[in-house]
Design a protein around this motif. Structure first.
Motif, PDB file in Angstrom:
ATOM      1  N   ARG A 170       0.830  -1.206   0.000  1.00 46.19           N
ATOM      2  CA  ARG A 170       0.000   0.000   0.000  1.00 46.19           C
ATOM      3  C   ARG A 170       0.869   1.263   0.000  1.00 46.19           C
ATOM      4  O   ARG A 170       0.621   2.207  -0.759  1.00 46.19           O
ATOM      5  N   LEU A 171       1.907   1.279   0.844  1.00 49.60           N
ATOM      6  CA  LEU A 171       2.775   2.455   0.904  1.00 49.60           C
ATOM      7  C   LEU A 171       3.580   2.630  -0.377  1.00 49.60           C
ATOM      8  O   LEU A 171       3.816   3.754  -0.832  1.00 49.60           O
ATOM      9  N   HIS A 172       4.006   1.523  -0.976  1.00 46.83           N
ATOM     10  CA  HIS A 172       4.754   1.626  -2.229  1.00 46.83           C
ATOM     11  C   HIS A 172       3.859   2.181  -3.340  1.00 46.83           C
ATOM     12  O   HIS A 172       4.304   3.012  -4.146  1.00 46.83           O
ATOM     13  N   LEU A 173       2.605   1.738  -3.395  1.00 47.66           N
ATOM     14  CA  LEU A 173       1.695   2.242  -4.413  1.00 47.66           C
ATOM     15  C   LEU A 173       1.402   3.717  -4.197  1.00 47.66           C
ATOM     16  O   LEU A 173       1.373   4.508  -5.165  1.00 47.66           O
ATOM     17  N   ALA A 174       1.181   4.128  -2.932  1.00 46.03           N
ATOM     18  CA  ALA A 174       0.897   5.535  -2.657  1.00 46.03           C
ATOM     19  C   ALA A 174       2.096   6.409  -3.010  1.00 46.03           C
ATOM     20  O   ALA A 174       1.948   7.497  -3.584  1.00 46.03           O
ATOM     21  N   GLU A 175       3.298   5.944  -2.677  1.00 45.18           N
ATOM     22  CA  GLU A 175       4.493   6.719  -3.018  1.00 45.18           C
ATOM     23  C   GLU A 175       4.695   6.801  -4.530  1.00 45.18           C
ATOM     24  O   GLU A 175       5.065   7.848  -5.068  1.00 45.18           O
ATOM     25  N   LYS A 176       4.431   5.701  -5.234  1.00 46.30           N
ATOM     26  CA  LYS A 176       4.582   5.689  -6.682  1.00 46.30           C
ATOM     27  C   LYS A 176       3.620   6.674  -7.347  1.00 46.30           C
ATOM     28  O   LYS A 176       3.996   7.413  -8.271  1.00 46.30           O
ATOM     29  N   LYS A 177       2.376   6.708  -6.872  1.00 43.16           N
ATOM     30  CA  LYS A 177       1.404   7.642  -7.439  1.00 43.16           C
ATOM     31  C   LYS A 177       1.776   9.084  -7.132  1.00 43.16           C
ATOM     32  O   LYS A 177       1.642   9.972  -7.994  1.00 43.16           O
ATOM     33  N   ALA A 178       2.251   9.338  -5.907  1.00 44.90           N
ATOM     34  CA  ALA A 178       2.609  10.713  -5.540  1.00 44.90           C
ATOM     35  C   ALA A 178       3.796  11.209  -6.360  1.00 44.90           C
ATOM     36  O   ALA A 178       3.807  12.363  -6.818  1.00 44.90           O
ATOM     37  N   ARG A 179       4.785  10.358  -6.575  1.00 47.08           N
ATOM     38  CA  ARG A 179       5.932  10.775  -7.370  1.00 47.08           C
ATOM     39  C   ARG A 179       5.539  10.960  -8.836  1.00 47.08           C
ATOM     40  O   ARG A 179       6.059  11.851  -9.519  1.00 47.08           O
ATOM     41  N   GLY A 180       4.629  10.137  -9.341  1.00 49.04           N
ATOM     42  CA  GLY A 180       4.163  10.302 -10.706  1.00 49.04           C
ATOM     43  C   GLY A 180       3.392  11.591 -10.907  1.00 49.04           C
ATOM     44  O   GLY A 180       3.553  12.279 -11.930  1.00 49.04           O
ATOM     45  N   ARG A 181       2.550  11.958  -9.920  1.00 50.48           N
ATOM     46  CA  ARG A 181       1.800  13.214 -10.029  1.00 50.48           C
ATOM     47  C   ARG A 181       2.728  14.417  -9.957  1.00 50.48           C
ATOM     48  O   ARG A 181       2.502  15.441 -10.613  1.00 50.48           O
ATOM     49  N   ALA A 182       3.792  14.315  -9.145  1.00 52.14           N
ATOM     50  CA  ALA A 182       4.693  15.456  -8.981  1.00 52.14           C
ATOM     51  C   ALA A 182       5.466  15.757 -10.257  1.00 52.14           C
ATOM     52  O   ALA A 182       5.780  16.922 -10.543  1.00 52.14           O
ATOM     53  N   LEU A 183       5.763  14.742 -11.051  1.00 54.85           N
ATOM     54  CA  LEU A 183       6.560  14.935 -12.269  1.00 54.85           C
ATOM     55  C   LEU A 183       5.737  14.794 -13.546  1.00 54.85           C
ATOM     56  O   LEU A 183       6.315  14.726 -14.627  1.00 54.85           O
TER      57      LEU A 183
END
Length: 341
Positions: free
Chosen positions: A111-124
């Motif tokens: 869950r944390l890996h997916l949330a971090e992946k989505k947040a980094r994708g939105r930022a860039l």
């Protein structure tokens, strides 16, 4: 492409591996980052492969099967049923005791890996190069970092799976179980159950769990049999009545009034499906041992930095939530009043 070299074609001295190359060319000498944990005479082959930019050496060795004193080793006549699941990766039921291995830490890692992946994708997302354009240095660094995080995530989950399998084998050796009957749920992977459930099934990886359990059972001298697990969690092990699959973890039979853990009920029904047959186990008064996989994962011994980052953003923005189901009232879950609509 992986290259495999069998015994007699390579040389291993301390932490230096020498591999043959083309005829007339000097051999390839590699310096290993860590010593090989097997004696040189037991190594049967080495495989040279790469994972991204890194080069790895996969070692295959002949490891002897564990030996026991007379009357203390696994008894092939003693059978244990194993039910594989997402909430509990391994649920083992025997005649005298039962084992439940929790995957709470593994699911938190997903869950944390997916949330971090989505947040980094939105930022860039706004900085991504368009089709046909060359990426910037920052964009290349983002790709390198993403591949590094994906590799770390896969290694963490694989290590936790091996820890859970080791827990099951140690329990089986302690109870002198010589045959493990495992329900094979890989047929579920072919069904389309929606985006959220498909993601959970993909992260589950039952094939990896079966391989880890089979390898460790072979070293301990325990036989493993794979059977069909269909209907094992919806059948009462005491009276054989069909019960609607419960939503929670508690199994209740309306015919004989049996109340037990749903995963242990599945394991008890799987055990008689092996080649040795027999009756299902009585779950009344059974001693249950609870264990948790993923002792090395963040959150057990130290605070996960990904969770700290999300908690910081959650205090700043109430509407931010990780990649999980949104509760009815976010304000109540965060310990403060929900904003007015």
């Amino acid at each position: 492409m992986p290259s495999r070299y069998y015994a007699g074609t390579f040389a291993l001295e301390d932490m230096r591996l020498t591999l043959p190359t083309a005829r007339g060319c000097p051999p390839l000498a590699l310096r290993l980052s860590r010593p090989v944990p097997y004696p040189p005479e037991t190594i049967r082959s080495v495989t040279l492969l790469n994972v991204g930019p890194k080069l790895f050496v996969d070692v295959t060795a002949e490891v002897p099967v564990a030996t026991y004193e007379e009357g203390t080793g696994p008894d092939p006549a003693k059978v244990g049923g194993v039910d594989l699941g997402i909430i509990h990766p391994y649920a083992l039921t025997s005649e005298r005791a039962a084992l439940l291995v929790s995957a709470r830490a593994i699911r938190a890692e997903h869950r944390l890996h997916l949330a971090e992946k989505k947040a980094r994708g939105r930022a860039l997302a706004t900085r991504a190069p368009k089709r046909g354009q060359a990426g910037s240095r920052r964009w290349r660094k983002y790709g390198v970092r993403s591949r590094k995080l994906e590799g770390r995530h896969r290694r963490r989950v694989a290590q936790a799976t091996h820890e859970a399998a080791r827990t099951v084998i140690d329990f089986a050796v302690k109870e002198r179980i010589g045959t493990l009957v495992v329900g094979d749920p890989r047929g579920l992977l072919k069904r389309d159950s929606g985006g959220r459930q498909n993601l959970a099934l993909r992260n589950w990886k039952p094939g990896q769990m079966i391989c880890a359990l089979t390898d460790k059972a072979a070293l301990a001298g325990i036989d493993v049999e794979l059977v069909d697990e269909r209907g094992s969690s919806s059948t009462c092990p005491r009276c054989g009545a069909k019960v609607a699959k419960p939503k929670g973890r508690t199994f209740r039979c309306g015919t004989c009034k049996l109340v037990a853990h749903r995963d242990l009920v599945g394991a008890a029904n799987i055990a008689p499906r092996g080649s040795r047959g027999g009756d299902s186990f009585d779950l009344t008064g059974l001693e249950i041992m609870h264990r948790r996989a993923g002792r090395h994962l963040p959150g057990r011994s130290r605070r996960d930095p990904r969770r700290v980052s999300m908690d910081k953003h959650r205090r700043e923005r109430v509407d931010l939530w990780p990649a999980v189901a949104r509760p009815e009232s976010i304000g109540e879950s965060l310990g403060r009043d929900a904003p007015a609509a």
